[in-house]
Write a protein that holds these residues in place. Sequence first.
Motif, short mmCIF file in Angstrom:
data_model
loop_
_atom_site.label_atom_id
_atom_site.label_comp_id
_atom_site.label_asym_id
_atom_site.label_seq_id
_atom_site.Cartn_x
_atom_site.Cartn_y
_atom_site.Cartn_z
N ASN A 132 0.76 -1.08 0.23
CA ASN A 132 0.38 -0.14 0.30
C ASN A 132 0.99 1.02 0.38
OD1 ASN A 132 -2.35 -1.14 -0.20
ND2 ASN A 132 -3.12 -0.44 2.12
N GLY A 133 1.84 1.39 0.73
CA GLY A 133 3.21 2.14 0.41
C GLY A 133 3.16 2.68 -0.53
N VAL A 134 3.85 1.79 -1.28
CA VAL A 134 4.58 1.49 -3.33
C VAL A 134 2.87 2.72 -3.72
CG1 VAL A 134 5.29 0.89 -5.20
CG2 VAL A 134 5.98 0.32 -2.92
N LEU A 135 2.11 1.92 -4.01
CA LEU A 135 0.67 1.96 -4.33
C LEU A 135 0.68 3.96 -4.27
CD1 LEU A 135 -0.98 -1.46 -5.48
CD2 LEU A 135 0.18 -0.64 -6.43
N GLY A 136 0.23 3.56 -3.30
CA GLY A 136 -0.73 5.20 -2.50
C GLY A 136 0.55 6.47 -3.15
N PHE A 137 1.79 5.60 -2.72
CA PHE A 137 3.36 7.31 -2.85
C PHE A 137 2.64 7.45 -4.91
CE2 PHE A 137 7.50 7.78 -4.86
CZ PHE A 137 7.55 9.49 -4.15
N LEU A 138 3.07 5.75 -5.54
CA LEU A 138 2.14 6.65 -6.63
C LEU A 138 1.33 7.26 -7.26
CD1 LEU A 138 3.41 4.79 -10.13
CD2 LEU A 138 1.90 3.76 -9.90
N MET A 139 0.34 6.96 -6.71
CA MET A 139 -1.17 7.47 -6.65
C MET A 139 -0.82 9.19 -6.35
SD MET A 139 -4.11 7.52 -8.14
CE MET A 139 -4.65 5.80 -8.08
N VAL A 140 -0.38 9.32 -5.44
CA VAL A 140 0.02 10.63 -4.94
C VAL A 140 0.98 11.41 -6.13
CG1 VAL A 140 1.60 12.34 -3.13
CG2 VAL A 140 0.03 10.26 -2.92
N ILE A 141 2.16 10.90 -6.69
CA ILE A 141 2.78 11.92 -7.38
C ILE A 141 1.60 11.68 -8.55
CG2 ILE A 141 5.24 11.85 -8.81
CD1 ILE A 141 5.36 11.96 -6.13
N THR A 142 1.10 10.32 -9.06
CA THR A 142 0.67 10.89 -10.26
C THR A 142 -0.49 11.86 -10.07
OG1 THR A 142 0.81 8.48 -10.56
CG2 THR A 142 -0.88 9.89 -11.94
N LEU A 143 -0.95 12.13 -8.62
CA LEU A 143 -2.05 12.82 -8.98
C LEU A 143 -1.88 14.49 -8.55
CD1 LEU A 143 -4.58 11.46 -5.85
CD2 LEU A 143 -5.22 12.35 -8.25
N CYS A 144 -0.57 14.32 -7.95
CA CYS A 144 -0.13 15.98 -7.82
C CYS A 144 0.10 16.32 -9.50
CB CYS A 144 1.65 15.95 -6.93
SG CYS A 144 0.11 16.11 -4.99
N PHE A 145 1.02 15.87 -10.12
CA PHE A 145 1.41 16.02 -11.26
C PHE A 145 0.24 16.26 -12.26
CE2 PHE A 145 5.96 15.02 -9.56
CZ PHE A 145 6.30 16.53 -10.45
N THR A 146 -0.92 15.68 -12.06
CA THR A 146 -2.10 15.59 -13.05
C THR A 146 -3.08 16.40 -12.38
OG1 THR A 146 -2.83 14.11 -12.46
CG2 THR A 146 -1.04 13.86 -13.40
N LEU A 147 -3.11 17.11 -11.65
CA LEU A 147 -4.68 18.14 -11.03
C LEU A 147 -4.86 19.01 -11.75
CD1 LEU A 147 -2.87 18.60 -7.36
CD2 LEU A 147 -4.94 17.63 -7.55
#
Length: 680
Positions: free
Chosen positions: A446-461
């Motif tokens: 969950n840490g890896v998948l969560g970090f992937l999602m956070v980075i993706t969201l922050c760059f594509t907001l």
Amino acid sequence: MAFKRKAIVVGAFALRLPIVAVAALRLHYLGIQIHSLNPTLHGVIAVILTEIQLQYSIISCLTCSIRPFISAVTTNYGATAINVEVYESVNGPGTKAYGAGTKAYGAGSKQRSQRSNRESYALSSASKRDKLLREATSNKMRTQTYSTGRAKNGTESIGQETVAKDSDDYAQAGPYVEAKYMGSIVDQREMSMLGRTQVLRRNFHFVSVLGFGCTLIGTWEFLLSLIQFGLTDGGTAGLIYGFIICVIGFTLVYLSISEMASMAPTSGGQYHWVSEFAPPAAQKYLSYISGYLVATGWQCSIAGTAFLSGTIIQGLVVLNDSTYVMERWHGTMIVIGVAIFCVLFNIFLAKRLPLVEALLLIIYIVGVFAIVIPLWVLAPRGDAHTVFTQFSNSGGWSTTGTAVMIGFSGTIASLAGFDCAVHMSEEIKNASETLPRAIMSGVAVNGVLGFLMVITLCFTLGDIENILATPTGYPFIQIFFNATQSYVATNIMTSIVIIVFTSAVISELATSSRQLWSFARDGGLPFSSYIAKVNHEMNIPLNAVLVSLVITILMSLINIGSNVALNAIESIIISAFMSSYMITIACVLWKRIKGEPLPARRFSLGRYGMAINIASLVFLLPLFFFSFFPLATPVTAKTMNWNSAMFGGVIVLATAYYWVWGRKQYTPPVALVKREQYEI
């Protein structure tokens, strides 16, 4: 074809579902390319999507041929093939072995053997035979000897049946638990040591427990649904650094939890550990309060997650039909529907739940890529400098640091609750070893998948103000639509989120009902005798499941009158979990500081235990403190965080009930524990 085989086939083919999203996007951009004046330039995205579709198609087609996957999800329902050669070397010539928990026939006696520490299918190698031989010869075996006279080893005949009376007898099964579901010899020994009787099936293994924890916690989808908290207080930089800090902090917390789970793998979890480790003068009360806090947290968690599922469905309707007006009672009815579906799943598919959880783990992992890949390809990119350095204080707090801490609430919600697997421990084979491995593996996944999602969201907001003002009520839906400019693609991507949330409700109902049942069997709740009953045909705490459903429905009905009241109830989830973790870890730290020996365990923090416990408490304390803060100022009755009132109310009511009735009815688990008889 057996249901298990069907489920494996369905799961393997379900991996192809993300292709639908990619194919839809590819067709969309092919249409743009066809009508473009510069088809070469505008065909780039279509070509990329074509390659993704082709490569993923090949991978998904090969999935059903991968033997390790099939072996990992095959539980064999407790059956074990013991090497006859090894069995005879222990029991003498002439005996035949049919597996753990089955009957061994010898010269004039009929013995029931429960001697395998973990499953094995063909112990052909010398090392495996030696290991089984050592375990079989070192453990005392509980036997049932059928004879007409008095048997040896302290057994006496009762008619035709003689029952062993050795002080090291292992845990008895409930009257309706099949021998193959009793678990390993270590499980039986630990149940007997904890003073418990095996009444639930032990059919969970590592992969199914890992799937159970990952899908229930659902880090990446909770981050999606609660992203507005971090964007309001903290901004993109606050989200990223806050997530990293929380992952590190919760890793320490769950290391402490894992060690205690290995000491006492029981469905009671926190309240049991507090009962064993707290100072004697406060053991009973602190254990009782811990039980109420955990029960409150999990019951509210079911309602909260079901509410997210229902209102996301409403948000999707708003996106597709601008004339639709969101009514609170519409959302409430959807929430009730989701809860009823999940309860029926828990009742009628309880025996298949381990296999289903393993398959849901695959959907959970594949689902995140089905969402982030379209965002990577289609959404506009944010500036790296802005993403990593821009903090926000839209809540109007005095300092940005305060805003960032308050904005942690969404991240905390996406990582809290890994004690869920602990409450299923009496249904896990080889629990004291499997639990710590599954918990820490789940934190990593969950840490890896969560970090992937956070980075993706922050760059594509895109435009933050635009997505926060979305009529759907959920910024992530607007992000999906802004990136794809396609209703079909947005519907598919959002449907994946809804499916994962629904699977989380299924798991939450399972873990909350087990915790409720465990607390009730110790007399900790009103109507404990009713809630503690187990349905012996299904081997599940059916009454506890139904009570959880009733509580969820009642809490969802509050939304019809006021969503502020429902939000106040849901806000207690974080404070309830954080406080239960703090009390539990503080108790085991107290024993360490006093130099008192801790129970034997198969997962130990060793010499780093005290440091990890202290660091965990240092991390949890500010999270608990800031969980009572509202998101923004100035504060009104509508924007107020009523968590403080709700949390205080739970403590006051639980304390009052304890002093009036509870202390007379509640049996602290430490009163049942018999470690001195089993630990060497």
